[in-house]
Structures are given as C-alpha cells and as structure tokens.
Write a protein that holds these residues in place. Structure first.
Motif, PDB file in Angstrom:
ATOM      1  N   HIS A  31       5.467   0.957 -72.486  1.00  0.00           N
ATOM      2  CA  HIS A  31       4.527   2.435 -72.509  1.00  0.00           C
ATOM      3  C   HIS A  31       4.164   1.937 -74.169  1.00  0.00           C
ATOM      4  CE1 HIS A  31       6.235   2.608 -69.073  1.00  0.00           C
ATOM      5  NE2 HIS A  31       7.254   3.606 -68.733  1.00  0.00           N
ATOM      6  N   ARG A  32       4.091   0.697 -74.558  1.00  0.00           N
ATOM      7  CA  ARG A  32       3.653   1.251 -76.077  1.00  0.00           C
ATOM      8  C   ARG A  32       2.037   0.876 -76.217  1.00  0.00           C
ATOM      9  NH1 ARG A  32       6.513   3.910 -80.265  1.00  0.00           N
ATOM     10  NH2 ARG A  32       5.198   2.638 -81.633  1.00  0.00           N
ATOM     11  N   HIS A  33       1.436   0.256 -75.703  1.00  0.00           N
ATOM     12  CA  HIS A  33      -0.181  -0.048 -75.725  1.00  0.00           C
ATOM     13  C   HIS A  33      -0.449  -0.223 -77.165  1.00  0.00           C
ATOM     14  CE1 HIS A  33       0.163   0.564 -71.972  1.00  0.00           C
ATOM     15  NE2 HIS A  33       1.147   1.901 -71.727  1.00  0.00           N
ATOM     16  N   ASP A  67       2.823  -7.898 -72.747  1.00  0.00           N
ATOM     17  CA  ASP A  67       3.597  -7.764 -70.906  1.00  0.00           C
ATOM     18  C   ASP A  67       4.905  -6.533 -71.962  1.00  0.00           C
ATOM     19  OD1 ASP A  67       1.298  -9.345 -69.116  1.00  0.00           O
ATOM     20  OD2 ASP A  67       2.609 -11.104 -70.065  1.00  0.00           O
ATOM     21  N   THR A  68       5.506  -7.236 -72.175  1.00  0.00           N
ATOM     22  CA  THR A  68       6.778  -6.576 -72.711  1.00  0.00           C
ATOM     23  C   THR A  68       6.317  -4.871 -74.013  1.00  0.00           C
ATOM     24  OG1 THR A  68       7.884  -7.928 -73.635  1.00  0.00           O
ATOM     25  CG2 THR A  68       8.643  -5.885 -74.324  1.00  0.00           C
ATOM     26  N   PRO A 123      12.683  -5.699 -72.593  1.00  0.00           N
ATOM     27  CA  PRO A 123      12.352  -6.805 -71.129  1.00  0.00           C
ATOM     28  C   PRO A 123      11.586  -7.974 -71.703  1.00  0.00           C
ATOM     29  CG  PRO A 123      12.575  -3.716 -70.906  1.00  0.00           C
ATOM     30  CD  PRO A 123      12.505  -4.680 -72.450  1.00  0.00           C
ATOM     31  N   GLY A 124      11.173  -9.025 -70.929  1.00  0.00           N
ATOM     32  CA  GLY A 124       9.895  -9.082 -70.973  1.00  0.00           C
ATOM     33  C   GLY A 124       9.812  -9.935 -72.737  1.00  0.00           C
ATOM     34  N   ASP A 125      10.750  -9.909 -72.940  1.00  0.00           N
ATOM     35  CA  ASP A 125      10.549 -10.775 -74.506  1.00  0.00           C
ATOM     36  C   ASP A 125      11.505 -11.708 -75.052  1.00  0.00           C
ATOM     37  OD1 ASP A 125       8.927  -9.847 -76.064  1.00  0.00           O
ATOM     38  OD2 ASP A 125      10.451  -8.174 -77.724  1.00  0.00           O
ATOM     39  N   GLN A 145       7.812  -3.352 -82.398  1.00  0.00           N
ATOM     40  CA  GLN A 145       8.494  -3.636 -81.475  1.00  0.00           C
ATOM     41  C   GLN A 145       8.702  -4.786 -80.894  1.00  0.00           C
ATOM     42  OE1 GLN A 145      10.205  -1.003 -82.207  1.00  0.00           O
ATOM     43  NE2 GLN A 145       9.679   1.670 -82.437  1.00  0.00           N
ATOM     44  N   SER A 146       7.207  -5.101 -80.846  1.00  0.00           N
ATOM     45  CA  SER A 146       7.050  -6.311 -80.000  1.00  0.00           C
ATOM     46  C   SER A 146       5.896  -6.952 -80.521  1.00  0.00           C
ATOM     47  CB  SER A 146       7.487  -6.479 -78.485  1.00  0.00           C
ATOM     48  OG  SER A 146       7.024  -7.998 -77.850  1.00  0.00           O
TER      49      SER A 146
END
Length: 444
Positions: A316-318, A310-311, A347-349, A305-306
């Motif tokens: 909520h992936r961690h 922070d993203t 969001p954030g990326d 995903q990323s």
C-alpha cells in the motif's frame, strides 16, 4: 490515608554497555503522567522514574531503584528492543512485591502479540493512545478493584493458561490534543545532556503501509494547535535545546502542509532548533523544501522501500518514482540531509528487484544517505497477519526479522544485504561508536 503510587519508566535500547541511549525519550509516559496529574484520581500519585536512571542502571540496580520507590503500579512502555528486559524487570519486581500491578503500553501491545503475556509479568495492556485509558485504570486501582473489562482500549491477559487474550474493544481518540499537557511545559521532562528533545505535532497517519501498525490506532489524524507548537519552541529556546525530532509518522500528511511549515518557521525563527523528521518525498515541492529549511529542518527520512510496482501495491505504498525523485532533489537543493530507506524482504521482491532499486538510486546521483533495513513482521501489522499467505518466515520474538520469503531465501537476503553494503561502500549494521565521556560537548 496515604496515596497509592504509580511509577512509570521506559527501558533503553542498549547495543553496547558504553553507548549512551540518546533517543530513549519517555514522551508517551510523560503524557500519561501529566494527564494523570490533571484528570486522574487524587488518590494516586504518578511519578516518572528519572530517565537518567532508567538509561544508566543495570538490571539489579534498576530493580532496587523501582522497589525503593514502593509503587503499587509499575507502568512500562514496550518496544521490540526492550520488551524482553521489561519482562525480566517486571517478573523480578513482582517476586519481591507480590501485590505489584504492572501496566504496559507501546508498540509491543497490540491485540495479537500473545507471547509477551506468557511469563505472567503484566496485568493490563493499553493499546494505542493511553492517556484517558490509563486514568481509568488508576481510578479502578484507587477504588480497590482490579477488574478492567469495562475500560475500552485495553488488552487483558488470558483468564486461564492457554486461553485467548481479552481485548476490551476500541477506544475513541482524544479529539483536542491540546487537552493533553506537555511533559516539557509541565517540567516533567527536560532536554537531554546534548540539548535534544522529541515532540509530536500530529497523531494518526493517513497512509496504510502494510508493514506498520501505527495507523490502526486512529481512524483520522488529530493535530496540536499552532499555539501549542509555538509554546514548545519557546520552551526550547529558553532551555538551550539544540535539536528536536518531530515524531509525526508522516510530517507532510496535512492538507495544508505549506501553511503548517510557515507556522513552524515562525515558531522557530532562524532555525535556531535543528529539526529532524520523516515524510513522503513524492509530495514535497521546491517551495515546501525551502520552507522546511527555513523552519530549521536539517534531516529528513524518506521511504523508497522498493521500486517493484507489484510489491509497492502489496504494501500500500503506491510510490510514483518520478515524483519521488523530484521531491528528493528539491530537498537536497534546499540544503536538507535526506536519508533514503530500502527494505529487504518485502513480499514480491526478488534479489534482482533489490539490484534494480540500488541501480535506480545510484543512477539518480542523489547526495542522500541510503539506509537498508531487513523487513520486520511487527505485531499487529497487516504483513504479520498475512505472513502465511504471503510466504513470510520470520522470527516469532523481537526483532521479528523476516528470514525468507517466497521470492528470496535466507541466503538471497544475506547476499542482497551484503551487495547493498558493497554498492554504497557502507556497513548497514555497524557497531555504534563508544561514548567515552559524560558531557554533551566534545572534551577536546
């Protein structure tokens, strides 16, 4: 006294008129029908429209096929790719049969997707797991009533124009999933022409990804027994099944994942049925990867995903990148085809974060196939509910694509998509190949 008839159908995803919608398996409707036949009111006859007809008929022919069966209740499963066509079908059917009741369920029917009710085509929505709620709906119809407020797990249309949707409150999930008869074992569903089936081994998800709605339907996970899974594989062998997709939202969320894999390998000796599923790469070790392959698993989808911490925290992936890399390598070494996902527009990326993610994947020299998706603000999800706060601008109708974020303009997202395609030398939105023959095998 003649029985009332409930007719269930699931419309396919059409991308081209000559592309066969192979994965349109109405499994959820199969569960509803088998459970209705087991526990539902005897006054109602529940049928599933032949999936071949649902997949192949055009709008007018499909409408005529529905009306020919003269249902009192029409049940539809709604996905973002078929909901608008479902509205059209239901609207036309009710014009021809004014007393027809339309019951809907599926991912497009959370408690907040208001627009699907605007046309007045649907009468009742089932939120999440639907077998027992649907039986209570059928019992209400059988009693000659159309008041559903006392049934938990529903969302009802506004009682007046401009009014609010009317949820009836959450419903407790089925605790023993083996109580739900399998539509394959009951003869209601069959393998498709290529010998493909779908089934689930667990319901619920332990993870809380902000872009997904699935976990909200279940406070905890519930699994089918090893005996039920073995029955499904025995059915598959008897019926020439060549390939199966396990619909678990995360295959390796069980505490005893290794033990589950061993039971899967025992149920599918020699990997006779080729399996595909989704899982978390960071939680797979060498032993589990080897047993996955032994059990017949050939393709797995994993979400990176990323790589922006922070993203990942926001959604909520961690993800721990070192563990993720080890898991992918373990599965590749075991002979699995790994498909690795990135999502654009989280969001954030920033566009630079996308470049870093692509550089990370290229730098690992994975043999995996990369899949790049544009973020969708799906109904019911946390990202949809927080869209204004997070600066997400998205299409209000399907496919709900995020058009821009605080960090990435529409031009940035288009550039990132094009750059990913160029970096991996692949088109991420290709037209599907045409299906020019009717059989499963290559005619040559």
């Amino acid at each position: 006294m003649p029985k009332l008839r409930a007719l269930l159908l699931q419309l396919p995803n059409y991308s081209l008129p000559f592309a066969w919608p192979r994965e349109n398996v109405p499994l959820a409707l199969g569960y509803l029908a088998t459970m209705a036949r087991k526990e539902g009111p005897r006054e109602v006859e529940v049928d599933l429209l032949d999936p071949h007809l649902a997949d192949s008929l055009g709008d007018q022919a499909l409408l005529e096929a529905v009306l020919e069966r003269d249902p009192y209740v029409l049940g539809l499963t709604l996905y973002c790719w078929n909901v608008e066509r479902a509205i059209l079908l239901a609207t036309r059917a009710k014009e021809r049969r004014p007393g027809l009741a339309v019951v809907v369920g599926g991912p497009e029917v959370p408690y907040d997707n208001r627009w699907i009710w605007e046309a007045g085509a649907f009468d009742v929505g089932v939120v999440g797991e639907g077998e027992r709620a649907f039986n209570e709906i059928l019992a209400t119809f059988a009693a000659g009533r159309r008041e559903f407020e006392s049934i938990r797990g529903l969302v009802l249309p506004p009682s007046k124009p401009g009014g609010a949707l009317r949820p009836t409150g959450p419903r407790d999930p089925i605790l023993r999933l083996d109580e739900v008869p399998s539509p394959y074992l009951e003869g209601l569903l069959s393998p498709d022409r290529a010998g493909f089936i779908c089934f689930e081994t667990i319901r619920g998800c332990a993870y809380r990804c902000a872009f997904c709605y699935y976990y909200k339907d279940y406070e905890k996970t519930q699994g089918y027994s090893a005996g039920r899974i073995a029955e499904l594989f025995a059915y598959a062998r008897r019926n020439g099944v060549r390939e199966a997709f396990l619909l678990d939202p995360t295959l390796n969320q069980r505490k005893d994942f290794t033990g589950f894999l061993r039971s899967l390998a025992a149920a599918n000796p020699g990997g006779t049925v080729e399996l595909h599923s989704e899982l978390r790469a960071e939680f797979v070790n060498d032993e589990q990867a080897a047993i996955l392959h032994e059990a017949g698993m050939r393709g797995v989808e994993v979400g990176l995903q990323s790589i922006n911490k922070d993203t990942l925290r926001e959604i909520h992936r961690h993800t721990h990148l070192d563990k993720f890399t080890r898991g992918v390598r373990s599965m590749e070494s075991a002979g699995l085809d790994v498909r690795l996902d990135l999502i654009l527009g989280l969001p954030g990326d920033t566009i630079e974060d996308v470049r870093k993610a692509v550089a990370f994947v290229l730098g690992q020299e994975f043999r995996s196939t990369l899949q790049v998706f544009n973020l969708q603000a799906l109904p019911g999800t946390e990202l949809r509910q927080r869209a204004e706060e997070l600066g997400l601008v998205y299409l209000p109708r399907p496919p709900y694509t995020v058009l821009s974020t605080r960090q990435m303009s529409a031009a940035d997202l288009a550039e990132a998509h094009a750059w990913c395609s160029e970096a991996f030398d692949v088109s991420f939105d290709p037209d599907p190949p045409p299906v020019l023959h009717d059989g499963a095998a290559d005619p040559s």
